[in-house]
Design a protein around this motif. Structure first.
Motif, PDB file in Angstrom:
ATOM      1  N   ALA A 181      43.003  28.764 107.236  1.00  0.00           N
ATOM      2  CA  ALA A 181      44.259  28.044 107.475  1.00  0.00           C
ATOM      3  C   ALA A 181      44.011  26.713 108.188  1.00  0.00           C
ATOM      4  CB  ALA A 181      45.218  28.909 108.289  1.00  0.00           C
ATOM      5  N   ALA A 182      43.060  26.702 109.124  1.00  0.00           N
ATOM      6  CA  ALA A 182      42.765  25.492 109.882  1.00  0.00           C
ATOM      7  C   ALA A 182      41.878  24.516 109.103  1.00  0.00           C
ATOM      8  CB  ALA A 182      42.083  25.863 111.196  1.00  0.00           C
ATOM      9  N   GLY A 183      41.173  25.030 108.083  1.00  0.00           N
ATOM     10  CA  GLY A 183      40.253  24.193 107.336  1.00  0.00           C
ATOM     11  C   GLY A 183      39.003  23.849 108.122  1.00  0.00           C
ATOM     12  N   HIS A 184      38.615  24.741 109.040  1.00  0.00           N
ATOM     13  CA  HIS A 184      37.442  24.527 109.886  1.00  0.00           C
ATOM     14  C   HIS A 184      36.497  25.715 109.798  1.00  0.00           C
ATOM     15  CE1 HIS A 184      39.222  20.993 111.643  1.00  0.00           C
ATOM     16  NE2 HIS A 184      40.294  21.667 112.002  1.00  0.00           N
ATOM     17  N   ASN A 185      35.226  25.475 110.097  1.00  0.00           N
ATOM     18  CA  ASN A 185      34.208  26.522 110.180  1.00  0.00           C
ATOM     19  C   ASN A 185      34.075  27.369 108.921  1.00  0.00           C
ATOM     20  OD1 ASN A 185      33.703  25.805 112.928  1.00  0.00           O
ATOM     21  ND2 ASN A 185      35.524  26.964 113.493  1.00  0.00           N
ATOM     22  N   PRO A 186      33.891  26.746 107.753  1.00  0.00           N
ATOM     23  CA  PRO A 186      33.670  27.575 106.565  1.00  0.00           C
ATOM     24  C   PRO A 186      32.370  28.357 106.707  1.00  0.00           C
ATOM     25  CG  PRO A 186      33.188  25.278 106.080  1.00  0.00           C
ATOM     26  CD  PRO A 186      33.778  25.317 107.467  1.00  0.00           C
ATOM     27  N   SER A 187      32.310  29.517 106.066  1.00  0.00           N
ATOM     28  CA  SER A 187      31.081  30.316 106.056  1.00  0.00           C
ATOM     29  C   SER A 187      29.987  29.598 105.281  1.00  0.00           C
ATOM     30  CB  SER A 187      31.344  31.677 105.417  1.00  0.00           C
ATOM     31  OG  SER A 187      32.275  32.393 106.186  1.00  0.00           O
ATOM     32  N   ALA A 188      30.393  28.828 104.276  1.00  0.00           N
ATOM     33  CA  ALA A 188      29.470  28.031 103.477  1.00  0.00           C
ATOM     34  C   ALA A 188      30.273  26.914 102.823  1.00  0.00           C
ATOM     35  CB  ALA A 188      28.795  28.890 102.416  1.00  0.00           C
ATOM     36  N   SER A 189      29.589  25.826 102.502  1.00  0.00           N
ATOM     37  CA  SER A 189      30.257  24.728 101.804  1.00  0.00           C
ATOM     38  C   SER A 189      29.236  23.998 100.938  1.00  0.00           C
ATOM     39  CB  SER A 189      30.902  23.760 102.796  1.00  0.00           C
ATOM     40  OG  SER A 189      29.920  23.151 103.607  1.00  0.00           O
ATOM     41  N   MET A 190      29.747  23.316  99.923  1.00  0.00           N
ATOM     42  CA  MET A 190      28.906  22.523  99.027  1.00  0.00           C
ATOM     43  C   MET A 190      29.657  21.278  98.601  1.00  0.00           C
ATOM     44  SD  MET A 190      27.125  25.052  96.311  1.00  0.00           S
ATOM     45  CE  MET A 190      26.343  26.579  96.816  1.00  0.00           C
ATOM     46  N   ILE A 191      28.897  20.244  98.350  1.00  0.00           N
ATOM     47  CA  ILE A 191      29.417  19.024  97.733  1.00  0.00           C
ATOM     48  C   ILE A 191      28.644  18.858  96.438  1.00  0.00           C
ATOM     49  CG2 ILE A 191      29.667  16.527  97.926  1.00  0.00           C
ATOM     50  CD1 ILE A 191      29.720  16.920 100.992  1.00  0.00           C
ATOM     51  N   LYS A 192      29.366  18.790  95.330  1.00  0.00           N
ATOM     52  CA  LYS A 192      28.745  18.710  94.008  1.00  0.00           C
ATOM     53  C   LYS A 192      29.239  17.450  93.295  1.00  0.00           C
ATOM     54  CE  LYS A 192      26.724  20.367  90.246  1.00  0.00           C
ATOM     55  NZ  LYS A 192      25.312  20.540  90.116  1.00  0.00           N
ATOM     56  N   PRO A 193      28.350  16.484  93.022  1.00  0.00           N
ATOM     57  CA  PRO A 193      28.777  15.308  92.253  1.00  0.00           C
ATOM     58  C   PRO A 193      29.344  15.733  90.897  1.00  0.00           C
ATOM     59  CG  PRO A 193      26.604  14.961  93.196  1.00  0.00           C
ATOM     60  CD  PRO A 193      26.939  16.412  93.395  1.00  0.00           C
ATOM     61  N   VAL A 194      30.441  15.110  90.503  1.00  0.00           N
ATOM     62  CA  VAL A 194      31.093  15.451  89.237  1.00  0.00           C
ATOM     63  C   VAL A 194      30.509  14.596  88.122  1.00  0.00           C
ATOM     64  CG1 VAL A 194      33.276  15.475  87.976  1.00  0.00           C
ATOM     65  CG2 VAL A 194      33.209  16.211  90.356  1.00  0.00           C
ATOM     66  N   THR A 195      29.959  15.282  87.115  1.00  0.00           N
ATOM     67  CA  THR A 195      29.372  14.584  85.971  1.00  0.00           C
ATOM     68  C   THR A 195      29.904  15.112  84.643  1.00  0.00           C
ATOM     69  OG1 THR A 195      27.522  16.141  85.959  1.00  0.00           O
ATOM     70  CG2 THR A 195      27.221  14.095  87.213  1.00  0.00           C
ATOM     71  N   LYS A 196      30.727  16.166  84.708  1.00  0.00           N
ATOM     72  CA  LYS A 196      31.271  16.753  83.489  1.00  0.00           C
ATOM     73  C   LYS A 196      32.563  17.501  83.820  1.00  0.00           C
ATOM     74  CE  LYS A 196      27.855  20.381  84.155  1.00  0.00           C
ATOM     75  NZ  LYS A 196      26.718  21.101  83.612  1.00  0.00           N
ATOM     76  N   THR A 197      33.176  18.127  82.827  1.00  0.00           N
ATOM     77  CA  THR A 197      34.486  18.758  83.020  1.00  0.00           C
ATOM     78  C   THR A 197      34.418  20.134  83.658  1.00  0.00           C
ATOM     79  OG1 THR A 197      34.455  19.673  80.779  1.00  0.00           O
ATOM     80  CG2 THR A 197      35.500  17.510  81.074  1.00  0.00           C
ATOM     81  N   GLU A 198      33.212  20.694  83.795  1.00  0.00           N
ATOM     82  CA  GLU A 198      33.071  21.979  84.476  1.00  0.00           C
ATOM     83  C   GLU A 198      31.720  22.051  85.185  1.00  0.00           C
ATOM     84  OE1 GLU A 198      31.832  24.910  80.875  1.00  0.00           O
ATOM     85  OE2 GLU A 198      33.938  24.307  80.957  1.00  0.00           O
ATOM     86  N   HIS A 199      31.701  22.762  86.300  1.00  0.00           N
ATOM     87  CA  HIS A 199      30.474  22.907  87.092  1.00  0.00           C
ATOM     88  C   HIS A 199      30.362  24.341  87.587  1.00  0.00           C
ATOM     89  CE1 HIS A 199      29.000  18.780  87.432  1.00  0.00           C
ATOM     90  NE2 HIS A 199      30.277  18.419  87.389  1.00  0.00           N
ATOM     91  N   ARG A 200      29.126  24.760  87.849  1.00  0.00           N
ATOM     92  CA  ARG A 200      28.840  26.079  88.405  1.00  0.00           C
ATOM     93  C   ARG A 200      28.121  25.887  89.745  1.00  0.00           C
ATOM     94  NH1 ARG A 200      26.466  30.782  84.821  1.00  0.00           N
ATOM     95  NH2 ARG A 200      28.711  31.036  84.562  1.00  0.00           N
ATOM     96  N   LEU A 201      28.624  26.586  90.775  1.00  0.00           N
ATOM     97  CA  LEU A 201      28.000  26.558  92.090  1.00  0.00           C
ATOM     98  C   LEU A 201      27.668  27.991  92.483  1.00  0.00           C
ATOM     99  CD1 LEU A 201      30.460  24.332  92.019  1.00  0.00           C
ATOM    100  CD2 LEU A 201      29.580  23.861  94.259  1.00  0.00           C
ATOM    101  N   VAL A 202      26.597  28.174  93.241  1.00  0.00           N
ATOM    102  CA  VAL A 202      26.170  29.510  93.633  1.00  0.00           C
ATOM    103  C   VAL A 202      25.993  29.567  95.146  1.00  0.00           C
ATOM    104  CG1 VAL A 202      24.398  31.282  93.368  1.00  0.00           C
ATOM    105  CG2 VAL A 202      25.022  29.854  91.407  1.00  0.00           C
ATOM    106  N   PHE A 203      26.702  30.496  95.767  1.00  0.00           N
ATOM    107  CA  PHE A 203      26.557  30.784  97.195  1.00  0.00           C
ATOM    108  C   PHE A 203      25.730  32.056  97.318  1.00  0.00           C
ATOM    109  CE2 PHE A 203      30.505  28.373  96.928  1.00  0.00           C
ATOM    110  CZ  PHE A 203      30.362  27.459  97.970  1.00  0.00           C
ATOM    111  N   SER A 204      24.674  32.010  98.114  1.00  0.00           N
ATOM    112  CA  SER A 204      23.763  33.152  98.241  1.00  0.00           C
ATOM    113  C   SER A 204      23.803  33.744  99.645  1.00  0.00           C
ATOM    114  CB  SER A 204      22.334  32.706  97.936  1.00  0.00           C
ATOM    115  OG  SER A 204      22.244  32.170  96.648  1.00  0.00           O
ATOM    116  N   ASP A 205      23.222  34.930  99.772  1.00  0.00           N
ATOM    117  CA  ASP A 205      23.063  35.616 101.064  1.00  0.00           C
ATOM    118  C   ASP A 205      24.383  35.853 101.781  1.00  0.00           C
ATOM    119  OD1 ASP A 205      20.244  35.722 100.778  1.00  0.00           O
ATOM    120  OD2 ASP A 205      20.097  33.663 101.494  1.00  0.00           O
ATOM    121  N   LEU A 206      25.396  36.298 101.039  1.00  0.00           N
ATOM    122  CA  LEU A 206      26.701  36.599 101.629  1.00  0.00           C
ATOM    123  C   LEU A 206      26.809  38.082 101.962  1.00  0.00           C
ATOM    124  CD1 LEU A 206      28.912  34.502  99.198  1.00  0.00           C
ATOM    125  CD2 LEU A 206      28.123  33.855 101.485  1.00  0.00           C
ATOM    126  N   ALA A 207      27.357  38.375 103.118  1.00  0.00           N
ATOM    127  CA  ALA A 207      27.570  39.763 103.536  1.00  0.00           C
ATOM    128  C   ALA A 207      28.817  40.335 102.860  1.00  0.00           C
ATOM    129  CB  ALA A 207      27.734  39.822 105.054  1.00  0.00           C
TER     130      ALA A 207
END
Length: 124
Positions: free
Chosen positions: A36-62
């Motif tokens: 709700a506050a938009g602070h302290n995410p468990s993980a975050s990524m910034i992905k440059p946009v080069t096409k109409t769809e992208h795949r991101l992978v977050f690892s080591d999540l409990a």
């Protein structure tokens, strides 16, 4: 005797990207307060946009409840731009594709992660 820690992978497919400039700003949250506050995410990524769809992978999540927020920072100012009425003028989305009428709550966007998972977020 030690408890075995479960580490999972979350694959996030993001589609319906209208403009191929800027970057996707993606944040993964593990609790309603930080979400709700938009602070302290468990993980975050910034992905440059080069096409109409992208795949991101977050690892080591409990094991746990998670929610994803994403916005398409088309102009590189690191914030979600809005018009004079406060309506976003850049693309955005949430896990579960929640938030049809405004920002999605953690309850609506959250999902249980107990194993490796894949979700799709449609940019609006």
């Amino acid at each position: 005797m030690s408890a075995e820690i479960q580490a999972h992978t979350l694959t996030v497919d993001i589609d319906n990207i209208q403009v191929q400039t800027g970057a996707l700003m993606v944040e993964l949250y593990a609790n309603a307060e930080d979400y709700a506050a938009g602070h302290n995410p468990s993980a975050s990524m910034i992905k440059p946009v080069t096409k109409t769809e992208h795949r991101l992978v977050f690892s080591d999540l409990a094991d746990g409840q998670y929610a994803v927020k994403v916005f398409h920072d088309e102009n590189g100012n690191h914030s979600l731009d809005t018009n004079m009425l406060g309506v976003p003028s850049e693309g955005y989305g949430f896990s579960n594709n929640a938030g049809s009428f405004g920002p999605a709550s953690f309850k609506d966007a959250s999902f249980s992660l107990q194993a490796d998972a894949q979700i799709t977020i449609h940019i609006r």
